[in-house]
Design an enzyme around this catalytic site. Sequence first.
Site, PDB file in Angstrom:
ATOM      1  N   GLN A  81       0.823  -1.214   0.000  1.00 33.27           N
ATOM      2  CA  GLN A  81       0.000   0.000   0.000  1.00 33.27           C
ATOM      3  C   GLN A  81       0.855   1.261   0.000  1.00 33.27           C
ATOM      4  OE1 GLN A  81      -1.619  -1.012   4.054  1.00 33.27           O
ATOM      5  NE2 GLN A  81      -1.511   1.204   4.353  1.00 33.27           N
ATOM      6  N   CYS A 130      -5.226   0.544   3.549  1.00 29.91           N
ATOM      7  CA  CYS A 130      -5.288  -0.874   3.923  1.00 29.91           C
ATOM      8  C   CYS A 130      -6.687  -1.444   3.747  1.00 29.91           C
ATOM      9  CB  CYS A 130      -4.818  -1.050   5.357  1.00 29.91           C
ATOM     10  SG  CYS A 130      -5.839  -0.195   6.582  1.00 29.91           S
ATOM     11  N   HIS A 178      -6.211  -1.232  11.405  1.00 32.81           N
ATOM     12  CA  HIS A 178      -5.572  -1.733  10.183  1.00 32.81           C
ATOM     13  C   HIS A 178      -6.430  -2.841   9.573  1.00 32.81           C
ATOM     14  CE1 HIS A 178      -2.369  -2.292   7.377  1.00 32.81           C
ATOM     15  NE2 HIS A 178      -1.990  -3.471   7.831  1.00 32.81           N
ATOM     16  N   ASN A 238      -0.845  -9.292   4.794  1.00 38.38           N
ATOM     17  CA  ASN A 238      -0.751  -7.858   5.012  1.00 38.38           C
ATOM     18  C   ASN A 238      -0.545  -7.142   3.681  1.00 38.38           C
ATOM     19  OD1 ASN A 238      -0.600  -5.421   6.374  1.00 38.38           O
ATOM     20  ND2 ASN A 238       1.065  -6.029   7.727  1.00 38.38           N
TER      21      ASN A 238
END
Length: 355
Positions: free
Chosen positions: A155, A161, A297, A317
């Site tokens: 990102q 996110c 997140h 992630n």
Amino acid sequence: MAISSPLKFLFVLISLSFFASSTIAKEFSIVGYSPDDLTCIDKIFNLFESWIDKHGKIYKSIEEKLHRFEIFRDNLKHIDERNKIVSNYWLGLNEFADLSHEEFKNKFLGLKAVDQLPEKKQSAADEEFTYRNVEAIPKSVDWRKKGAVTPVKNQGQCGSCWAFSTVAAVEGINQIVTGNLTSLSEQELIDCDTTYNNGCNGGLMDYAFAFIVSNGGLHKEEDYPYLMEEGTCDEKRGELDVVTISGYHDVPQNNEESLLKALAHQPLSVAIEASGRDFQFYSGGVFDGHCGTQLDHGVAAVGYGSTKGLDYIIVKNSWGPKWGEKGCIRMKRNTGKPEGLCGINKMASYPTKNN
């Protein structure tokens, strides 16, 4: 942090001698340093130079470089101290090692706090949990190995996110239903999904799912590539192929059994608190470090399993493949807390696709 003139002179002297030599680049250990690197300041300088080279860092001035070195040294101290204490996971000198923790939190998170957003929309046509009657699930599932997870993305310094979490879940269900793994566009969500979500300043996955439904689908990554910044919604791409979903559902809150039932069938969008300092430098193992449940997140749960008596959830992630375990983290489950480690059971959801 101010640096004395003698220290500045030492830094320049060591830097010059380092560049003048033809020393082969240092072999980094699993954590990015060895105990010998910590024995004196000149070795820490050399470690910093090796780290700069490894990660392609460029600083605009000697003053900035000195400032980043002080932060690097403080982070190295934290990493080493924690590695002596924790046993199930370890920390390493990743590409975030020259960022203070406050800088890191400000640049690389991006889930909009739920209490800052309008009341959440109803999940699809009803609130029934699709997998409520599932009785038996496998001991372990890894959607990466099943071909339903695209390579880890990055990102960058954009609080997007929420878009990456959404897209990972949509990519997953699309592959499960159609057999085709297609990388989809986070940028389209950032540019066009602006009713409730706020681009690089945060958002929420359920709103993004709702947008994809109302928008008639989401374009491919290659047709609407990521910019690492907010752009203008490009509606001219409408004639290109899109991937559709039928709706979305929420997993019952604070219920790990329900989370695993859903995860056994498809990747999920989940929210966690990722603002802990150990999270910044996580390098491997089953993470069971300190974290709260203030969700900040958005990530994707892409599997679960167990190792050496530790049960975990596999989380994809969006900080690039160099972070953690090739961009993923294994987070401990069965913690005895309904909300789960870092609040992972608090706000999970998933898209549905009929065809």
